[in-house]
Write an enzyme that holds these catalytic residues in place. Structure first.
Site, short mmCIF file in Angstrom:
data_model
loop_
_atom_site.label_atom_id
_atom_site.label_comp_id
_atom_site.label_asym_id
_atom_site.label_seq_id
_atom_site.Cartn_x
_atom_site.Cartn_y
_atom_site.Cartn_z
N HIS A 231 0.82 -1.22 0.00
CA HIS A 231 0.00 0.00 0.00
C HIS A 231 0.86 1.27 0.00
O HIS A 231 0.80 2.07 -0.93
CB HIS A 231 -0.90 0.02 1.24
CG HIS A 231 -1.79 -1.17 1.39
ND1 HIS A 231 -2.77 -1.49 0.48
CD2 HIS A 231 -1.87 -2.13 2.35
CE1 HIS A 231 -3.41 -2.57 0.87
NE2 HIS A 231 -2.88 -2.98 2.00
C1 BDR Z 1 -3.01 1.32 5.18
O1 BDR Z 1 -3.29 0.90 6.50
C2 BDR Z 1 -2.14 0.48 7.14
O2 BDR Z 1 -2.30 -0.73 7.80
C3 BDR Z 1 -1.05 0.42 6.11
O3 BDR Z 1 0.19 0.82 6.66
C4 BDR Z 1 -1.51 1.38 5.05
O4 BDR Z 1 -1.07 2.69 5.31
C5 BDR Z 1 -3.70 0.38 4.22
O5 BDR Z 1 -5.08 0.41 4.41
#
Ligand code: BDR
Ligand code: CA
Length: 298
Positions: A231
Site C-alpha cells: 500500500h
Molecule cells: C493502510 O493501513 C495500514 O495498515 C497500512 O500501513 C496502510 O497505510 C492500508 O489500508
C-alpha cells in the site's frame, strides 16, 4: 523536498526505505502518527529505519498519539506488536524535540511555497492538526499525496472504508475540505501492486535497504498467502513516476458517522474535488520499487 508522515508499520517501513535508498527524494524528516501501532512504537520504528541506513541526519518527530475525536484501531495482528513483524533493526536516536504538526509547519514556512510535498502514509491526524493550528503554513504545501480510501473495491476496515481514513474520519474530512492539492492513493490501486516470494528473493542481498524490505514484506505474509499488497510504497512511486498511474478527478464526502463505514469516501458531486489514482502499471511499479531499494550509493 518531502516530509514523510508515517505510522510504521510494515508497508510504511518499505516505503520509507525506498525513499531513503533510491536517491529520488530529499527527505526533510519523518513525522510519526499513531495508526498501525501507538505513537511510541511508530516513532521508535521511524528512528530504527533511519539508523539502519545510517541517516541520523534526518530527524524523526513524534506527532499525534490518538485520532482527533475517537479511539484508534488496533492493527497489531497484521504488523506485529512491534509494528515491524519482529524484524530486528538497530535502535535509533531518540525522537527530535517538538510536535510533528508544528515541526511540519515550521519547515513549510521557511521553504519557498509549494516546494515541500507531504507524503502521508497513515491516519491524517497530524495534517489535520496542522490545518487547524497553522493554516498559513498548510497553504504552502506542494503536493499532498495520501495513502487512503477505497472507491470501487471492498474496504479493509469496514465494508467500504479503508484503515487510514477509518482511523480518523474527522481528520480525513478536514484534509479533503481544505482545498489543497491532494492526491489519494486508494486500495483499488495499492492492492494491484503485490510482492510475491519470487519478488522478495530477487530483492534479498541487493542492498541493506532491499534485504530489510524483503524481510519486512516476508513478515507480512500470513496464512499461506501467495502475495501481499504494497500500500504505502505506492505513494512514493506516484511521487516520482506519476506516469505509472491512471489519475482521475473525483469529488467525495467523508462518512464521519460511528457506523461500520466510518471514514469511507463517498462519491458526491457536491463534495470535495481531489485527484484519485484508479489504475497502475503494476509491473512497472514493482520494477521501480525494486530498483530504488537496490540502488547502491558510492
Ligand atoms: C493502510 O493501513 C495500514 O495498515 C497500512 O500501513 C496502510 O497505510 C492500508 O489500508
Ligand atoms: Ca501506513
Amino acid at each position: 523536498m518531502v516530509i514523510i508522515d508515517t505510522d510504521p508499520g510494515l508497508d510504511d517501513a518499505v516505503a520509507v526505505l525506498f525513499a531513503l535508498q533510491s536517491g529520488r527524494f530529499e527527505v526533510l524528516g519523518l513525522t510519526t502518527v499513531a495508526g498501525n501501532l501507538g505513537i511510541d512504537v511508530t516513532t521508535r520504528n521511524a528512528g530504527r529505519l533511519l539508523a539502519l541506513l545510517d541517516r541520523g541526519d534526518i530527524p524523526a518527530i513524534a506527532g499525534a498519539g490518538a485520532p482527533l475525536a475517537r479511539p484508534g484501531i488496533d492493527e497489531a495482528d497484521i504488523h506485529g506488536d512491534d509494528g515491524l513483524g519482529g524484524v530486528l533493526l538497530p535502535e535509533g536516536a531518540p525522537p527530535f524535540p517538538g510536535f510533528a504538526p508544528s515541526w511540519i509547519a515550521d519547515r513549510l514556512r521557511e521553504a519557498p511555497a509549494g516546494s515541500i510535498d507531504i507524503l502521508a502514509l497513515g491516519p491524517l491526524t497530524n495534517i489535520a492538526l496542522m490545518l487547524r493550528d497553522h493554516a498559513d503554513a498548510a497553504a504552502r504545501i506542494g503536493r499532498l499525496i495520501v495513502m487512503g480510501g477505497v472507491v470501487r473495491d471492498k474496504g479493509n476496515a469496514g465494508p467500504h472504508s479503508e484503515f487510514n481514513f477509518a482511523c480518523d474520519p474527522e481528520a480525513t474530512a478536514m484534509v479533503l475540505a481544505a482545498g489543497l492539492d491532494v492526491t489519494i492513493v486508494p486500495l483499488d490501486v495499492t492492492r494491484k501492486v503485490r510482492a510475491d516470494r519470487e519478488y522478495l528473493a530477487a530483492l534479498n542481498g541487493k542492498s541493506t535497504a532491499a534485504t530489510a524490505a524483503a524481510e519486512l514484506i516476508a513478515a507480512y505474509f500470513k496464512d499461506g498467502r501467495e502475495s501481499r499488497p504494497l500500500h504505502d510504497p505506492c505513494v512514493m512511486l506516484y511521487a516520482v513516476a506519476p506516469e505509472l498511474f491512471n489519475t482521475t478527478k473525483q469529488s467525495f464526502s467523508v462518512d464521519i458517522s460511528h457506523g461500520a463505514d466510518a471514514g469511507a469516501v463517498l462519491p458526491n458531486a457536491g463534495g470535495f474535488p481531489v485527484s484519485v489514482l484508479m489504475d497502475v502499471d503494476a509491473t512497472g511499479a514493482l520494477d521501480l520499487l525494486g530498483q530504488g531499494l537496490s540502488t547502491s550509493h558510492p
